[in-house]
Design a protein around this motif. Sequence first.
Motif, mmCIF file in Angstrom:
data_model
loop_
_atom_site.group_PDB
_atom_site.id
_atom_site.type_symbol
_atom_site.label_atom_id
_atom_site.label_comp_id
_atom_site.label_asym_id
_atom_site.label_seq_id
_atom_site.Cartn_x
_atom_site.Cartn_y
_atom_site.Cartn_z
ATOM 1 N N MET A 1 0.849 -1.183 0.000
ATOM 2 C CA MET A 1 0.000 0.000 0.000
ATOM 3 C C MET A 1 0.892 1.244 0.000
ATOM 4 S SD MET A 1 -3.074 1.047 2.563
ATOM 5 C CE MET A 1 -4.134 -0.184 1.854
ATOM 6 N N THR A 2 0.527 2.214 -0.798
ATOM 7 C CA THR A 2 1.319 3.442 -0.860
ATOM 8 C C THR A 2 1.121 4.253 0.411
ATOM 9 O OG1 THR A 2 -0.438 4.653 -1.965
ATOM 10 C CG2 THR A 2 1.149 3.527 -3.377
ATOM 11 N N PRO A 3 2.080 5.096 0.749
ATOM 12 C CA PRO A 3 2.022 5.843 2.007
ATOM 13 C C PRO A 3 0.800 6.756 2.149
ATOM 14 C CG PRO A 3 4.178 6.061 0.988
ATOM 15 C CD PRO A 3 3.314 5.331 0.021
ATOM 16 N N LEU A 4 0.261 7.259 1.044
ATOM 17 C CA LEU A 4 -0.868 8.182 1.134
ATOM 18 C C LEU A 4 -2.201 7.508 0.826
ATOM 19 C CD1 LEU A 4 0.598 11.448 -0.401
ATOM 20 C CD2 LEU A 4 0.268 10.866 2.005
ATOM 21 N N ARG A 5 -2.195 6.220 0.667
ATOM 22 C CA ARG A 5 -3.429 5.506 0.347
ATOM 23 C C ARG A 5 -4.009 4.895 1.623
ATOM 24 N NH1 ARG A 5 -4.563 3.193 -5.178
ATOM 25 N NH2 ARG A 5 -6.736 2.743 -4.849
ATOM 26 N N ARG A 6 -5.304 5.134 1.858
ATOM 27 C CA ARG A 6 -5.963 4.614 3.054
ATOM 28 C C ARG A 6 -7.226 3.856 2.673
ATOM 29 N NH1 ARG A 6 -1.734 6.260 4.580
ATOM 30 N NH2 ARG A 6 -1.284 7.545 6.370
ATOM 31 N N THR A 7 -7.545 2.840 3.460
ATOM 32 C CA THR A 7 -8.800 2.122 3.274
ATOM 33 C C THR A 7 -9.906 2.935 3.959
ATOM 34 O OG1 THR A 7 -8.573 0.890 5.339
ATOM 35 C CG2 THR A 7 -7.597 -0.105 3.356
ATOM 36 N N CYS A 8 -11.137 2.548 3.722
ATOM 37 C CA CYS A 8 -12.255 3.232 4.388
ATOM 38 C C CYS A 8 -12.167 3.071 5.902
ATOM 39 C CB CYS A 8 -13.589 2.709 3.868
ATOM 40 S SG CYS A 8 -13.945 3.217 2.173
ATOM 41 N N LYS A 9 -11.764 1.903 6.347
ATOM 42 C CA LYS A 9 -11.631 1.665 7.785
ATOM 43 C C LYS A 9 -10.569 2.593 8.385
ATOM 44 C CE LYS A 9 -11.211 -2.151 11.021
ATOM 45 N NZ LYS A 9 -11.084 -3.602 11.147
ATOM 46 N N GLU A 10 -9.443 2.740 7.702
ATOM 47 C CA GLU A 10 -8.384 3.636 8.180
ATOM 48 C C GLU A 10 -8.837 5.094 8.119
ATOM 49 O OE1 GLU A 10 -4.465 1.051 6.823
ATOM 50 O OE2 GLU A 10 -5.466 2.346 5.361
ATOM 51 N N ALA A 11 -9.549 5.458 7.064
ATOM 52 C CA ALA A 11 -10.044 6.827 6.933
ATOM 53 C C ALA A 11 -11.037 7.145 8.040
ATOM 54 C CB ALA A 11 -10.687 7.033 5.562
ATOM 55 N N ALA A 12 -11.908 6.199 8.366
ATOM 56 C CA ALA A 12 -12.867 6.410 9.450
ATOM 57 C C ALA A 12 -12.139 6.611 10.777
ATOM 58 C CB ALA A 12 -13.826 5.226 9.538
ATOM 59 N N ALA A 13 -11.099 5.834 11.010
ATOM 60 C CA ALA A 13 -10.314 5.998 12.237
ATOM 61 C C ALA A 13 -9.659 7.376 12.285
ATOM 62 C CB ALA A 13 -9.262 4.892 12.338
ATOM 63 N N LEU A 14 -9.173 7.855 11.148
ATOM 64 C CA LEU A 14 -8.563 9.188 11.095
ATOM 65 C C LEU A 14 -9.611 10.275 11.327
ATOM 66 C CD1 LEU A 14 -6.076 8.809 8.097
ATOM 67 C CD2 LEU A 14 -5.512 9.039 10.532
ATOM 68 N N VAL A 16 -12.291 10.057 13.136
ATOM 69 C CA VAL A 16 -12.598 10.071 14.567
ATOM 70 C C VAL A 16 -11.426 10.670 15.341
ATOM 71 C CG1 VAL A 16 -13.056 8.605 16.565
ATOM 72 C CG2 VAL A 16 -14.222 8.165 14.405
ATOM 73 N N ALA A 17 -10.208 10.305 14.979
ATOM 74 C CA ALA A 17 -9.021 10.794 15.688
ATOM 75 C C ALA A 17 -8.878 12.309 15.565
ATOM 76 C CB ALA A 17 -7.769 10.107 15.155
ATOM 77 N N ARG A 18 -9.250 12.865 14.422
ATOM 78 C CA ARG A 18 -9.073 14.307 14.254
ATOM 79 C C ARG A 18 -10.063 15.114 15.087
ATOM 80 N NH1 ARG A 18 -11.044 16.070 8.180
ATOM 81 N NH2 ARG A 18 -13.272 15.913 8.611
ATOM 82 N N GLU A 19 -11.040 14.442 15.681
ATOM 83 C CA GLU A 19 -11.936 15.113 16.623
ATOM 84 C C GLU A 19 -11.189 15.468 17.911
ATOM 85 O OE1 GLU A 19 -15.313 15.913 16.287
ATOM 86 O OE2 GLU A 19 -14.992 15.392 14.182
ATOM 87 N N ALA A 26 1.026 13.912 6.827
ATOM 88 C CA ALA A 26 0.824 12.763 5.922
ATOM 89 C C ALA A 26 -0.581 12.183 6.085
ATOM 90 C CB ALA A 26 1.875 11.687 6.193
ATOM 91 N N ASP A 27 -1.063 12.092 7.314
ATOM 92 C CA ASP A 27 -2.415 11.569 7.545
ATOM 93 C C ASP A 27 -3.472 12.537 7.029
ATOM 94 O OD1 ASP A 27 -1.594 9.190 8.672
ATOM 95 O OD2 ASP A 27 -1.699 9.943 10.731
ATOM 96 N N ARG A 28 -3.265 13.838 7.202
ATOM 97 C CA ARG A 28 -4.225 14.827 6.677
ATOM 98 C C ARG A 28 -4.313 14.743 5.163
ATOM 99 N NH1 ARG A 28 -1.566 18.728 10.207
ATOM 100 N NH2 ARG A 28 -0.815 19.723 8.316
#
Length: 65
Positions: A1-14, A16-19, A26-28
């Motif tokens: 997986m490329t460093p900037l590619r996220r799955t839906c599950k990972e995106a959902a976690a991000l 929630v985390a940004r709350e 890199a995550d943004r």
Amino acid sequence: MTPLRRTCKEAAALLVAREDRELPLADRLALRMHLFACRACPVFARQLRIMRNAMSQWRHYSDEA
């Protein structure tokens, strides 16, 4: 997986985390790219925003209004 590619599950976690905290750059960027390409995750992000706003209004609610 490329460093900037996220799955839906990972995106959902991000989402929630940004709350609670500021995400690293890199995550943004990865989250922004995912939200641009995905149809479901922006809906989830909108739902989180609605819940955050509702909870904020509930915290400031008083019977005097």
